[in-house]
Each structure stands twice: as structure tokens, then as C-alpha cells.
Write a protein that holds these residues in place. Structure first.
Motif, PDB file in Angstrom:
ATOM      1  N   LEU A 161      37.598  34.214  27.514  1.00 37.26           N
ATOM      2  CA  LEU A 161      38.832  34.073  28.299  1.00 37.26           C
ATOM      3  C   LEU A 161      38.938  32.718  29.004  1.00 37.26           C
ATOM      4  O   LEU A 161      39.961  32.038  28.942  1.00 37.26           O
ATOM      5  N   GLU A 162      37.841  32.339  29.666  1.00 39.78           N
ATOM      6  CA  GLU A 162      37.888  31.081  30.418  1.00 39.78           C
ATOM      7  C   GLU A 162      38.119  29.903  29.461  1.00 39.78           C
ATOM      8  O   GLU A 162      38.936  29.018  29.734  1.00 39.78           O
ATOM      9  N   ALA A 163      37.427  29.921  28.324  1.00 39.56           N
ATOM     10  CA  ALA A 163      37.582  28.828  27.351  1.00 39.56           C
ATOM     11  C   ALA A 163      39.007  28.803  26.791  1.00 39.56           C
ATOM     12  O   ALA A 163      39.587  27.732  26.570  1.00 39.56           O
ATOM     13  N   ILE A 164      39.594  29.967  26.593  1.00 42.51           N
ATOM     14  CA  ILE A 164      40.981  30.039  26.084  1.00 42.51           C
ATOM     15  C   ILE A 164      41.927  29.411  27.099  1.00 42.51           C
ATOM     16  O   ILE A 164      42.785  28.589  26.757  1.00 42.51           O
ATOM     17  N   GLU A 192      39.326  50.533  15.791  1.00 39.81           N
ATOM     18  CA  GLU A 192      37.911  50.722  16.108  1.00 39.81           C
ATOM     19  C   GLU A 192      37.181  49.382  16.231  1.00 39.81           C
ATOM     20  O   GLU A 192      36.313  49.201  17.064  1.00 39.81           O
ATOM     21  N   THR A 193      37.540  48.446  15.365  1.00 40.59           N
ATOM     22  CA  THR A 193      36.888  47.134  15.368  1.00 40.59           C
ATOM     23  C   THR A 193      37.350  46.296  16.559  1.00 40.59           C
ATOM     24  O   THR A 193      36.578  45.497  17.093  1.00 40.59           O
ATOM     25  N   LEU A 194      38.601  46.455  16.947  1.00 37.48           N
ATOM     26  CA  LEU A 194      39.191  45.545  17.942  1.00 37.48           C
ATOM     27  C   LEU A 194      39.018  45.970  19.396  1.00 37.48           C
ATOM     28  O   LEU A 194      39.040  45.114  20.291  1.00 37.48           O
ATOM     29  N   MET A 195      38.856  47.244  19.647  1.00 34.28           N
ATOM     30  CA  MET A 195      38.912  47.682  21.048  1.00 34.28           C
ATOM     31  C   MET A 195      37.726  47.167  21.863  1.00 34.28           C
ATOM     32  O   MET A 195      36.575  47.332  21.474  1.00 34.28           O
ATOM     33  N   PRO A 196      37.995  46.515  22.994  1.00 33.20           N
ATOM     34  CA  PRO A 196      36.898  46.023  23.825  1.00 33.20           C
ATOM     35  C   PRO A 196      36.232  47.173  24.586  1.00 33.20           C
ATOM     36  O   PRO A 196      36.794  48.262  24.690  1.00 33.20           O
ATOM     37  N   THR A 197      35.054  46.907  25.118  1.00 28.94           N
ATOM     38  CA  THR A 197      34.400  47.918  25.953  1.00 28.94           C
ATOM     39  C   THR A 197      34.922  47.791  27.378  1.00 28.94           C
ATOM     40  O   THR A 197      35.522  46.780  27.755  1.00 28.94           O
ATOM     41  N   LYS A 198      34.637  48.810  28.167  1.00 27.54           N
ATOM     42  CA  LYS A 198      35.058  48.818  29.574  1.00 27.54           C
ATOM     43  C   LYS A 198      34.407  47.644  30.308  1.00 27.54           C
ATOM     44  O   LYS A 198      35.029  46.993  31.145  1.00 27.54           O
ATOM     45  N   GLU A 199      33.163  47.397  29.959  1.00 22.23           N
ATOM     46  CA  GLU A 199      32.406  46.303  30.600  1.00 22.23           C
ATOM     47  C   GLU A 199      33.072  44.947  30.299  1.00 22.23           C
ATOM     48  O   GLU A 199      33.257  44.124  31.191  1.00 22.23           O
ATOM     49  N   GLN A 200      33.423  44.745  29.045  1.00 20.54           N
ATOM     50  CA  GLN A 200      34.105  43.500  28.665  1.00 20.54           C
ATOM     51  C   GLN A 200      35.412  43.337  29.434  1.00 20.54           C
ATOM     52  O   GLN A 200      35.742  42.263  29.919  1.00 20.54           O
ATOM     53  N   LEU A 201      36.135  44.436  29.514  1.00 26.81           N
ATOM     54  CA  LEU A 201      37.442  44.396  30.167  1.00 26.81           C
ATOM     55  C   LEU A 201      37.309  44.095  31.657  1.00 26.81           C
ATOM     56  O   LEU A 201      38.050  43.271  32.211  1.00 26.81           O
ATOM     57  N   LYS A 202      36.322  44.723  32.288  1.00 30.23           N
ATOM     58  CA  LYS A 202      36.102  44.489  33.730  1.00 30.23           C
ATOM     59  C   LYS A 202      35.784  43.024  33.981  1.00 30.23           C
ATOM     60  O   LYS A 202      36.319  42.379  34.886  1.00 30.23           O
ATOM     61  N   ALA A 203      34.914  42.476  33.130  1.00 29.90           N
ATOM     62  CA  ALA A 203      34.528  41.059  33.283  1.00 29.90           C
ATOM     63  C   ALA A 203      35.746  40.163  33.066  1.00 29.90           C
ATOM     64  O   ALA A 203      35.963  39.180  33.801  1.00 29.90           O
ATOM     65  N   ALA A 204      36.575  40.516  32.069  1.00 31.07           N
ATOM     66  CA  ALA A 204      37.757  39.686  31.774  1.00 31.07           C
ATOM     67  C   ALA A 204      38.762  39.744  32.915  1.00 31.07           C
ATOM     68  O   ALA A 204      39.371  38.732  33.275  1.00 31.07           O
ATOM     69  N   GLU A 205      38.937  40.923  33.497  1.00 28.41           N
ATOM     70  CA  GLU A 205      39.894  41.048  34.613  1.00 28.41           C
ATOM     71  C   GLU A 205      39.442  40.210  35.808  1.00 28.41           C
ATOM     72  O   GLU A 205      40.245  39.535  36.457  1.00 28.41           O
ATOM     73  N   ALA A 206      38.120  40.239  36.079  1.00 28.76           N
ATOM     74  CA  ALA A 206      37.593  39.448  37.204  1.00 28.76           C
ATOM     75  C   ALA A 206      37.785  37.964  36.908  1.00 28.76           C
ATOM     76  O   ALA A 206      38.192  37.177  37.777  1.00 28.76           O
ATOM     77  N   SER A 207      37.525  37.583  35.663  1.00 24.96           N
ATOM     78  CA  SER A 207      37.674  36.188  35.258  1.00 24.96           C
ATOM     79  C   SER A 207      39.142  35.755  35.371  1.00 24.96           C
ATOM     80  O   SER A 207      39.455  34.656  35.839  1.00 24.96           O
ATOM     81  N   PHE A 208      40.050  36.645  34.957  1.00 25.69           N
ATOM     82  CA  PHE A 208      41.481  36.333  35.029  1.00 25.69           C
ATOM     83  C   PHE A 208      41.903  36.070  36.478  1.00 25.69           C
ATOM     84  O   PHE A 208      42.584  35.086  36.774  1.00 25.69           O
ATOM     85  N   ASP A 209      41.453  36.948  37.400  1.00 22.66           N
ATOM     86  CA  ASP A 209      41.818  36.779  38.820  1.00 22.66           C
ATOM     87  C   ASP A 209      41.320  35.441  39.351  1.00 22.66           C
ATOM     88  O   ASP A 209      42.021  34.724  40.058  1.00 22.66           O
ATOM     89  N   GLU A 210      40.089  35.112  38.968  1.00 22.83           N
ATOM     90  CA  GLU A 210      39.490  33.852  39.452  1.00 22.83           C
ATOM     91  C   GLU A 210      40.238  32.648  38.865  1.00 22.83           C
ATOM     92  O   GLU A 210      40.578  31.699  39.563  1.00 22.83           O
ATOM     93  N   LEU A 211      40.550  32.745  37.562  1.00 23.85           N
ATOM     94  CA  LEU A 211      41.254  31.630  36.890  1.00 23.85           C
ATOM     95  C   LEU A 211      42.662  31.448  37.471  1.00 23.85           C
ATOM     96  O   LEU A 211      43.123  30.326  37.643  1.00 23.85           O
ATOM     97  N   LYS A 212      43.309  32.538  37.763  1.00 23.67           N
ATOM     98  CA  LYS A 212      44.673  32.472  38.310  1.00 23.67           C
ATOM     99  C   LYS A 212      44.664  31.705  39.641  1.00 23.67           C
ATOM    100  O   LYS A 212      45.528  30.858  39.880  1.00 23.67           O
ATOM    101  N   LYS A 213      43.644  32.009  40.462  1.00 23.91           N
ATOM    102  CA  LYS A 213      43.541  31.302  41.753  1.00 23.91           C
ATOM    103  C   LYS A 213      43.233  29.832  41.522  1.00 23.91           C
ATOM    104  O   LYS A 213      43.823  28.945  42.122  1.00 23.91           O
TER     105      LYS A 213
END
Ligand code: SF4
Length: 381
Positions: A161-164, A192-213
Motif C-alpha cells: 500500500l505505501e509503495a503504491i 479464494e485467491t484474491l481475498m486478503p486476510t484480516k491481518e493484512q486488512l488491519k495493517a493496510a487500514e492502519a497504513s492508510f490512516d497514517e498515509l492520509k495524515k
């Protein structure tokens, strides 16, 4: 019930596309080139749409640049006072073509990207498109048009996410939409191949909040939530047949791009009737307006005026009955259809992004040879 007027038209000029993204939400059965509407019919649709109150036009596909008449349609839409956004893979966006699009008056271009790493981006696209996208972004910026970008997120790119975000910023994007995969159309084949895990999603959401700021006003960041991880559904498309409409390449009028997957409905075509008569009278568009069609638990739920019972396409794809409550809802008797898929995704090991691991194996549409043929036989510049 008083019927509202649509403000946006998604014009799917073609389902043909040089890319083969495994998360494509277009139908599993694409509409063929020989069924595509003629330029004259599209010009009529634009006039009828403006008369109906539409103010925003999204030219989409497939790849709309595969249509040689894109400039003509843009010019007419602008003369009718519409805001015109063109959504593209960037393949075929040469300097000459971009100049013509700009001269025609296009207001905005939205460029898709699959990942920050070129090899992963090309693998996901099923086509060597990354360099062309980089060039397309540079060309768009050079014209002075705003560069909007969109990335569909899933298990194999959500870790980047951050690199994107950094990449889109470096390309000069003013807006980036990060849309978690919606499992409609072809995407359901690869769920089945595409769905992220809960852990991945949690990390991405935290990263998104930080990047937005961190990024602030340099680039607008939009996050489209992954509904499989939600407890309540979203008001899909602002409600069925309420604020926007889609015209498919062959002329079917749909409440949203995914609705053609609902086989139990017959969608009227602009080749038989005017857009206005379809908007007001079509049985398919009227099928899920208001709340009278609802079954329990939606029928007596206080949220029914906010989310309209969720997504009809998802209800149909997962339960076989479009009248059912969207299974995303925790109150749905079919909620296990969602939670079982989420459980399965979390039991599978998440694939890291980047080139160190074996690339994920997707089910692609068609073959690479088909795509090459398509590029050689269609004008894209
Ligand atoms: Fe929405 Fe229906 Fe669920 Fe109520 S029961 S929250 S209206 S989907």
C-alpha cells in the motif's frame, strides 16, 4: 414513491480490454464486439441522458480507447454540458490520442494501476502494461489534465500500500482511489485467491490512516471498504435505480455495471426504447426501487432506508435470489456464505507482494494470444 433522476451515466463503450485482471467485475460472459452500439446510437443516448438530468458521464469498458469514436462522444457530451471522465488502462494512450481527447474536452482521466512493483503489476494485469501506464501518467500530466488513479486491492498487492501511494504521488496523481476487490463478475471466479486476510486488512487500514495524515492535500486518498469484512452492507450505488445508470456495450440499461449478472431480470435496451422511458417504466429498474420488494429481515429493519438491503447483485450471485438480504449483513440468514469465505481466506497463508515469491496463479479470461490479436486489429492510437 417519487422517482429521482439519475445524475451519472456509466457508458460501457466496449467490453474488449487488453488487460486480463483477475478481479474484473465485468460479467463472466462479455458482450461481443459485433453487438456493440454504433456511434449514432451513443450520440442519441448522450442527448437523452442530458435531457433526463444526467450531469456526469463516465466512459468506461473494457478499454474505452478501443473505440475510435471516443473523441466524438466526448465532444458531444461536453456540448451538452456533461462532465466527462474517461477510465482507462493507459494502454493505447499515445501523445496524439491524448491531444485529441483533450481537444474534444475530456475533463478527467482515471488511470488504473495493478501494483507498485512492475513485475507484479504486469502479472496481475496478465499483460505487460506497467511501462505504458507510467508513460500514460506522464503524458496526462504534461497536458495539464488532473491525473486520477485507481488501484483494486487484494491479497497480493495490499501489502504494498505505501509503495503504491508513493508511486502514484511520484507520477503526479491528484487523486487515488484504493478500492478493495468486490467479488462480482469475473472476480468471483478468483475470490479464494484474491481475498486478503484480516491481518493484512488491519495493517493496510492502519497504513492508510497514517498515509492520509502524512500526505495531506498533496493527493486525495479514497478508501473503498471490503464488504466481506463488514457487518452491515453499503447502500450499493446509492440504491437500485436511484441516482445513476449504466448502459452496456450492446445497449442494455442497468442500475449498475454488475447487474447484468442477474439472470432472472430482463434489462431493456436503448435500441428498442428511449432512455427516459426505460428509466421510468422498465420492469427491471423498478424491481428493487423503494422497499416493498424486501423480504425479512430487511422489511422490518430500521436501516432499510439507509442501505436499501445492500447489494442486489451480491444477493443474487451468492443466494440465487436477488430479493434476499445482502449476505454481508450480519442479520442475513445467509451470512455464513460470507463468513465461510472469510474463514477460508484466513486459513490460507497470505502471499507476500514482490517478486521473491512464486507469482499467484489466477484464472484469467481468454488467452494472451487473444489479447495480442485484439491490439493488432483495433485502432488504439
Ligand atoms: Fe440493511 Fe436489511 Fe441488514 Fe437491515 S436487515 S441492516 S436493511 S441489509
Amino acid at each position: 414513491m417519487e422517482l429521482s433522476l439519475p445524475y451519472a451515466l456509466n457508458a460501457e463503450l466496449t467490453h474488449r480490454c487488453p488487460l486480463r485482471c483477475p478481479y474484473c467485475s465485468n460479467p463472466q460472459e462479455l458482450e461481443r464486439r459485433d453487438k456493440e452500439l454504433s456511434t449514432d446510437v451513443w450520440l442519441r443516448i448522450l442527448e437523452e441522458a442530458a435531457g433526463l438530468g444526467v450531469v456526469q458521464l463516465h466512459l468506461t469498458g473494457g478499454e474505452p480507447l478501443l473505440r475510435a469514436d471516443a473523441e466524438l462522444l466526448i465532444e458531444r457530451a461536453r456540448s451538452l454540458g456533461l462532465f466527462v471522465n474517461l477510465i482507462t488502462s493507459g494502454v493505447g494512450l499515445t501523445e496524439a490520442r491524448l491531444r485529441r481527447l483533450a481537444e474534444a474536452g475530456v475533463d478527467s482521466l482515471q488511470l488504473s494501476l495493478q501494483a507498485a512493483t512492475p513485475s507484479l503489476s504486469d502479472h496481475i494485469a496478465g499483460f505487460q502494461a506497467f511501462d505504458r501506464k507510467r508513460q500514460a501518467a506522464a503524458l496526462i500530466r504534461a497536458t495539464g489534465l488532473p491525473l486520477n488513479m485507481n488501484v483494486v486491492l487484494h491479497r497480493h498487492n495490499i501489502g504494498e500500500l505505501e509503495a503504491i501511494v508513493e508511486l502514484c504521488l511520484s507520477w503526479g496523481a491528484s487523486r487515488l482511489e484504493l478500492a478493495n476487490t468486490q467479488y462480482y463478475g469475473w472476480a468471483l471466479v478468483n475470490r479464494e485467491t484474491l481475498m486478503p486476510t484480516k491481518e493484512q486488512l488491519k495493517a493496510a487500514e492502519a497504513s492508510f490512516d497514517e498515509l492520509k495524515k502524512r500526505i495531506g492535500k498533496q493527493m486525495e486518498l479514497i478508501w473503498v471498504v471490503p464488504d466481506y469484512y463488514a457487518e452491515l452492507p453499503k447502500p450499493c450505488m446509492g440504491g437500485w435505480g436511484r441516482i445513476s445508470l449504466t448502459v452496456s456495450p450492446s445497449g442494455k440499461v442497468l442500475p449498475c455495471p454488475a447487474a447484468s449478472g442477474i439472470d432472472t431480470l430482463t434489462f431493456d435496451s436503448v435500441t428498442d426504447r428511449s432512455l427516459a422511458s426505460i428509466w421510468y417504466e422498465s420492469a427491471a429498474l423498478n424491481a428493487f426501487r423503494g422497499t416493498n420488494w424486501m423480504t425479512e429481515p430487511c422489511r422490518s429493519c430500521e436501516r432499510r432506508f439507509e442501505d436499501f438491503g445492500g447489494c442486489r447483485c451480491q444477493a443474487y450471485l451468492l443466494t440465487g435470489d436477488a430479493r434476499q438480504t445482502d449476505p454481508v449483513c450480519r442479520l442475513s440468514p445467509h451470512r455464513s456464505l460470507i463468513s465461510d469465505a472469510v474463514t477460508a481466506a484466513n486459513e490460507a497463508r497470505p502471499a507476500a507482494s514482490g517478486s521473491a515469491e512464486a507469482p499467484p496463479s489466477y484464472v484469467y479470461r481468454g488467452s494472451a494470444a487473444d489479447r495480442r490479436r485484439l491490439l493488432h486489429t483495433d485502432r488504439m492510437d
